[in-house]
Design a protein around this motif. Structure first.
Motif, PDB file in Angstrom:
ATOM      1  N   PRO A  95       0.833  -1.207   0.000  1.00 23.46           N
ATOM      2  CA  PRO A  95       0.000   0.000   0.000  1.00 23.46           C
ATOM      3  C   PRO A  95       0.865   1.254   0.000  1.00 23.46           C
ATOM      4  O   PRO A  95       2.000   1.241   0.474  1.00 23.46           O
ATOM      5  N   VAL A  96       0.320   2.304  -0.562  1.00 28.80           N
ATOM      6  CA  VAL A  96       1.033   3.573  -0.603  1.00 28.80           C
ATOM      7  C   VAL A  96       0.083   4.656  -0.089  1.00 28.80           C
ATOM      8  O   VAL A  96      -1.077   4.697  -0.492  1.00 28.80           O
ATOM      9  N   PRO A  97       0.569   5.477   0.827  1.00 25.65           N
ATOM     10  CA  PRO A  97      -0.299   6.549   1.342  1.00 25.65           C
ATOM     11  C   PRO A  97      -0.449   7.644   0.299  1.00 25.65           C
ATOM     12  O   PRO A  97       0.388   8.521   0.168  1.00 25.65           O
ATOM     13  N   SER A  98      -1.513   7.523  -0.485  1.00 23.14           N
ATOM     14  CA  SER A  98      -1.714   8.478  -1.574  1.00 23.14           C
ATOM     15  C   SER A  98      -3.202   8.669  -1.794  1.00 23.14           C
ATOM     16  O   SER A  98      -3.982   7.733  -1.693  1.00 23.14           O
ATOM     17  N   GLU A  99      -3.565   9.889  -2.093  1.00 24.17           N
ATOM     18  CA  GLU A  99      -4.945  10.199  -2.452  1.00 24.17           C
ATOM     19  C   GLU A  99      -5.144  10.108  -3.959  1.00 24.17           C
ATOM     20  O   GLU A  99      -6.206  10.409  -4.474  1.00 24.17           O
ATOM     21  N   ALA A 100      -4.115   9.732  -4.685  1.00 26.00           N
ATOM     22  CA  ALA A 100      -4.174   9.691  -6.146  1.00 26.00           C
ATOM     23  C   ALA A 100      -5.200   8.660  -6.607  1.00 26.00           C
ATOM     24  O   ALA A 100      -5.167   7.507  -6.174  1.00 26.00           O
ATOM     25  N   ILE A 101      -6.092   9.071  -7.459  1.00 25.63           N
ATOM     26  CA  ILE A 101      -7.136   8.193  -7.982  1.00 25.63           C
ATOM     27  C   ILE A 101      -6.511   7.156  -8.913  1.00 25.63           C
ATOM     28  O   ILE A 101      -5.760   7.490  -9.818  1.00 25.63           O
ATOM     29  N   GLY A 102      -6.819   5.904  -8.653  1.00 29.62           N
ATOM     30  CA  GLY A 102      -6.361   4.828  -9.523  1.00 29.62           C
ATOM     31  C   GLY A 102      -5.062   4.176  -9.116  1.00 29.62           C
ATOM     32  O   GLY A 102      -4.683   3.158  -9.673  1.00 29.62           O
ATOM     33  N   VAL A 103      -4.352   4.727  -8.142  1.00 33.52           N
ATOM     34  CA  VAL A 103      -3.100   4.109  -7.707  1.00 33.52           C
ATOM     35  C   VAL A 103      -3.435   2.990  -6.725  1.00 33.52           C
ATOM     36  O   VAL A 103      -3.996   3.231  -5.662  1.00 33.52           O
ATOM     37  N   MET A 104      -3.118   1.757  -7.127  1.00 25.04           N
ATOM     38  CA  MET A 104      -3.446   0.598  -6.311  1.00 25.04           C
ATOM     39  C   MET A 104      -2.384   0.304  -5.256  1.00 25.04           C
ATOM     40  O   MET A 104      -2.682  -0.270  -4.220  1.00 25.04           O
ATOM     41  N   GLY A 105      -1.135   0.648  -5.563  1.00 28.59           N
ATOM     42  CA  GLY A 105      -0.030   0.368  -4.651  1.00 28.59           C
ATOM     43  C   GLY A 105       1.266   0.262  -5.411  1.00 28.59           C
ATOM     44  O   GLY A 105       1.349   0.642  -6.587  1.00 28.59           O
ATOM     45  N   LEU A 106       2.279  -0.264  -4.726  1.00 25.92           N
ATOM     46  CA  LEU A 106       3.599  -0.422  -5.318  1.00 25.92           C
ATOM     47  C   LEU A 106       3.966  -1.898  -5.370  1.00 25.92           C
ATOM     48  O   LEU A 106       3.531  -2.687  -4.534  1.00 25.92           O
ATOM     49  N   VAL A 107       4.791  -2.245  -6.352  1.00 30.30           N
ATOM     50  CA  VAL A 107       5.284  -3.606  -6.480  1.00 30.30           C
ATOM     51  C   VAL A 107       6.767  -3.533  -6.821  1.00 30.30           C
ATOM     52  O   VAL A 107       7.211  -2.591  -7.484  1.00 30.30           O
TER      53      VAL A 107
END
Length: 146
Positions: free
Chosen positions: A34-46
């Motif tokens: 998970p990534v602390p972001s309000e960005a729409i569409g960002v699911m996370g990091l891999v």
């Protein structure tokens, strides 16, 4: 005749085609950080082979829903970054004569459509897709070294 190779995927049930030249690889879906972001569409990091990528849900980013059960991730090379896109299904490679594509429904990140064997394929415009992603989020700010 200008036949170009495209990789056909499904975000939900509609076929969407990405230019093969912009796809670095296709990988099975993996758990995301998970990534602390309000960005729409960002699911996370891999993390793939030592590189951290932001993973995008294009359906959510464009307001068409949320990807429920992605099976694959397309790793796309943009001019400024490399990004993962969640997809439901990878259908394979198709060749389209882009000189004959229909541009009546073009807009946003869709370059045009192509009807083949009674199916309507939406062809991605790489530059417009990159611009869409950059409008919704600063990918560099999400990455640990960004």
């Amino acid at each position: 005749m200008s036949n170009e190779m495209w990789v056909v995927v499904q975000l939900d049930s509609e076929p969407l085609a990405f230019p093969a030249t912009m796809i670095k690889e296709v990988v099975p879906w993996q758990p995301l950080h998970p990534v602390p972001s309000e960005a729409i569409g960002v699911m996370g990091l891999v993390s793939l082979r030592g590189e951290t990528l932001a993973v995008i849900d294009l359906l959510e980013m464009t307001g068409y829903g949320v990807m429920e059960n992605p099976s694959f991730m397309l790793v796309l090379d943009f001019s400024e970054s490399r990004i993962g896109f969640a997809v439901t299904k990878v259908e394979g490679v198709q060749y389209f004569d882009v000189d004959n594509m229909d541009t009546n429904m073009a807009g946003g990140y869709i370059q045009g459509t192509f009807e083949k064997e009674d199916r309507l394929y939406q062809l991605i415009n790489p530059g417009a897709l990159e611009q869409l992603v950059s409008q919704h989020t600063d990918i560099g700010a999400l990455l640990p070294d960004g």
